[in-house]
Design an enzyme around this catalytic site. Structure first.
Site, PDB file in Angstrom:
ATOM      1  N   ASP A  99       0.852  -1.244   0.010  1.00 16.65           N
ATOM      2  CA  ASP A  99       0.041  -0.198  -0.020  1.00 16.65           C
ATOM      3  C   ASP A  99       1.083   1.269  -0.027  1.00 16.65           C
ATOM      4  OD1 ASP A  99      -2.426   1.436   0.405  1.00 16.65           O
ATOM      5  OD2 ASP A  99      -3.130  -0.516   1.275  1.00 16.65           O
ATOM      6  N   ASP A 331     -12.710  -1.339   3.769  1.00 14.12           N
ATOM      7  CA  ASP A 331     -13.364  -0.245   3.579  1.00 14.12           C
ATOM      8  C   ASP A 331     -14.903  -0.448   3.622  1.00 14.12           C
ATOM      9  OD1 ASP A 331     -11.183   1.600   4.327  1.00 14.12           O
ATOM     10  OD2 ASP A 331     -10.989   2.049   2.416  1.00 14.12           O
TER      11      ASP A 331
HETATM   12  C1  GLC Z   1      -8.213   4.902   1.832  1.00 13.58           C
HETATM   13  C2  GLC Z   1      -8.083   3.646   2.772  1.00 13.58           C
HETATM   14  C3  GLC Z   1      -8.740   3.808   4.007  1.00 13.58           C
HETATM   15  C4  GLC Z   1      -8.033   4.772   4.688  1.00 13.58           C
HETATM   16  C5  GLC Z   1      -8.288   6.270   3.839  1.00 13.58           C
HETATM   17  C6  GLC Z   1      -7.317   7.252   4.596  1.00 13.58           C
HETATM   18  O1  GLC Z   1      -9.533   5.181   1.585  1.00 13.58           O
HETATM   19  O2  GLC Z   1      -8.566   2.425   1.966  1.00 13.58           O
HETATM   20  O3  GLC Z   1      -8.494   2.774   4.932  1.00 13.58           O
HETATM   21  O4  GLC Z   1      -8.869   5.133   5.883  1.00 13.58           O
HETATM   22  O5  GLC Z   1      -7.781   5.877   2.410  1.00 13.58           O
HETATM   23  O6  GLC Z   1      -5.840   6.779   4.266  1.00 13.58           O
END
Ligand code: GLC
Ligand code: CA
Length: 566
Positions: A99, A331
């Site tokens: 990520d 999410d």
């Molecule tokens: C993305 C991620 C989520 C996170 C957000 C802020 O949407 O998937 O989990 O809270 O970014 O980094």
């Protein structure tokens, strides 16, 4: 004809490391836990593993708040563990995607710690600081996680921007030094053997420099200002620069998380001649059940929209670019609970949805636990919830005198913790996830739904996924074949053809999306001699069919079947 690439032929599996497997009994999943399950991933058949962030982090947003991009979070293990994970994957022929969270850092990142000290600190301009306006925030933007997107810092009497929590200050991409720091960091990971990046909220990095107020849409003092920080004009330039400085130097896979991008815009990101990203995660499907007030506002989704959206992406990216397919991640609620039926037809509907994801043109993504049909969770009280987005919404709801029971109901349906309960490995205490106390409770259905059970049951969802993945490996048609929607107006059936000129094969996919039975009638223009069944979610589906059989073909609840036609 799409160009052949390894990442097009891959099936990606997403791990949320905190919830996957704990190796040392502290209740939190970790890298050694993942390593202990590599043979399971190999057995499942996936080719790429994407892990949510494992970098140093105070874990306000479970690792999406990074305090050191080049170090491994203590709870997750050490750099040596990470290297062992990389090697363990590579030696089994799998790849590792990390990520990349570069829209913001943690407020504990050294850059931010410096930045806040004084207005002339060399790091000041790494973030977005502004004086207040008449004693209030610089503008009316709201945070994704409730409240204002600005936080006042008394030390220098200015506000900083945070589109997510106040502990996740947004980086200033207009500052070239920031961009070059990020490119260096990316190269550092790529040189360490990373095979790609999933880019967190990547189309939010370019803010409108004027930072204008968002037009009011409701009675709240804060307004979502997405139109001023999503797909900003300089985004194009930054992505191309990232490509020139970093991406073009490696054979890697990139997938950008991009809210507010439709299939027309997508081509600007993933068109092969533009040299930006390989794939996107768009939100059009996952926002179908968002009401006018957004995520926490319920709305029913309809199959007609589903078909329209997917077909549009299939068609628009057919020539150049590439699709990604997913119906859940860390999410979102569990896909079987959201788009299927997690009680009577849990097994049938989970298999039906999996059939969709694996038979479209594009790369399928499996979120951990979906391969055994894990479901949403209903914790008895708010104390059991851990997600900052959920907790902030609940607190704000109470402040606005909303009914706590109603708030809980919407959390049951929409909350992110639905997908974050520990992976259910077996029927031992805590589902075999940990010997200690898990950081978040296990779903109480783990005795029926777990990997061990699924491995032993030949008709399980898990074995169905294994077969789908195998079919994709066996038939390039699954990967590269073109897409033609059938019965566009049918409100209950989703059906399409996939065709691949190279060896004149055609695939027919028929999916009943609902629990009522229905009848499939093959359109006149589709002709074939015989159809051979490749996969189905009922045991007694006809293994060989002729055209006449499809003129009046009854589909049972959530029935899915895939035929190879000649
Ligand atoms: C993305 C991620 C989520 C996170 C957000 C802020 O949407 O998937 O989990 O809270 O970014 O980094
Ligand atoms: Ca642990």
């Amino acid at each position: 004809m799409p160009k052949k690439k390894w990442w097009k032929e891959s099936v990606v599996y997403q791990i949320y490391p905190r919830s996957f497997k704990d190796s040392n009994g502290d209740g939190t999943g970790d890298l050694q836990g993942i390593i202990s399950k590599l043979d399971y991933l190999k057995y499942l058949g996936i080719s790429v593993l994407w892990i949510s962030p494992v970098y140093h982090s105070p874990n306000v947003d479970n690792g999406y708040d990074i305090s050191d991009y080049r170090g491994i979070m203590t709870e997750m293990g050490t750099m040596a563990d990470w290297e062992a994970l990389r090697d363990g994957l590579h030696s089994r022929g799998m790849k590792l995607v990390m990520d990349l969270v570069v829209n913001h850092t943690s407020d504990q990142h050294r850059w931010f710690q410096e930045s806040r000290l004084s207005k002339d600190n060399p790091y000041r301009d790494y973030y977005i600081w502004r004086p207040g306006k008449e004693g209030k925030e610089p503008n009316n933007w709201s945070s994704e996680f409730s409240g204002s997107a600005w936080e006042y810092d008394a030390l220098t009497e200015e506000y900083y921007l945070h589109v997510f929590s106040k502990n996740q200050p947004d980086l200033n991409w207009d500052n070239k030094t920031v961009r070059y720091e990020i490119y260096d960091m990316m190269k550092w990971w790529l040189d360490k053997g990373v095979d790609g990046f999933r880019m967190d909220v990547i189309n939010m990095i370019a803010k409108d420099p004027e930072l204008p107020d968002a037009p009011p849409v409701n009675s709240s003092p804060y307004q979502w200002g997405g139109e001023f920080f999503i797909n900003g004009p300089r985004l194009r330039y930054y992505l191309r620069e990232m490509h020139t400085k970093v991406l073009c130097k490696y054979d890697l896979m990139t997938v950008g998380e991009t809210r507010w991008v439709d299939a027309d815009m997508a081509r600007f990101f993933v068109d092969e001649y533009r040299h930006e990203l390989n794939m996107l995660f768009h939100f059009e499907l996952l926002e179908l059940d968002y009401g006018p007030d957004g995520k926490w506002d319920k709305k029913a989704w309809e199959l007609a929209d589903f078909k329209r959206i997917i077909s549009n992406w299939q068609t628009k990216l057919a020539e150049s670019g590439w699709n990604s397919h997913f119906l859940s991640n860390h999410d979102h609620p569990r896909m079987v609970s959201r788009f299927g039926n997690d009680t009577t037809y849990r097994v049938e509907s989970a298999k039906m949805l999996a059939t969709l994801l694996h038979t479209l043109q594009g790369t399928p993504y499996i979120y951990q636990g979906d391969e055994i049909g894990m479901t949403n969770v209903r914790f008895p009280s708010i104390e059991h919830y851990r997600d900052i987005e959920t907790l902030n919404m609940y607190e704000e709801g109470l402040k606005n005198s909303k009914d706590p029971q109603e708030l809980r109901e919407i959390i049951y349906e929409k909350g992110r913790d639905n997908a974050r309960t520990p992976m259910q490995w077996d029927d031992s205490p805590h589902a075999g996830f940990t010997d200690g106390t898990p950081w978040i409770n296990v779903n109480s259905n783990y005795q029926e739904i777990n990997v061990e059970q699924a491995q032993q049951d030949p008709s399980s969802i898990l074995h169905y996924y294994r077969k789908l993945i195998e079919l994709r490996r066996q038939y390039p048609l699954f990967v590269y074949g073109d897409y033609k929607l059938l019965l566009p107006k049918h409100t209950q059936i989703y059906s399409y053809l996939r065709r691949w000129e190279e060896n004149a094969e055609t695939l027919l996919v028929i999916l009943n999306f609902f629990e009522e039975s229905t009848t499939f009638i093959l359109p006149e223009r589709v002709t074939f001699q015989t159809g051979r069944l490749l996969i189905a979610n009922y045991p007694d589906t006809n293994p060989v069919i002729e055209m006449a059989d499809l003129k009046d073909f009854t589909l049972r609840p959530y029935e899915a079947c895939v035929y190879l036609l000649d």
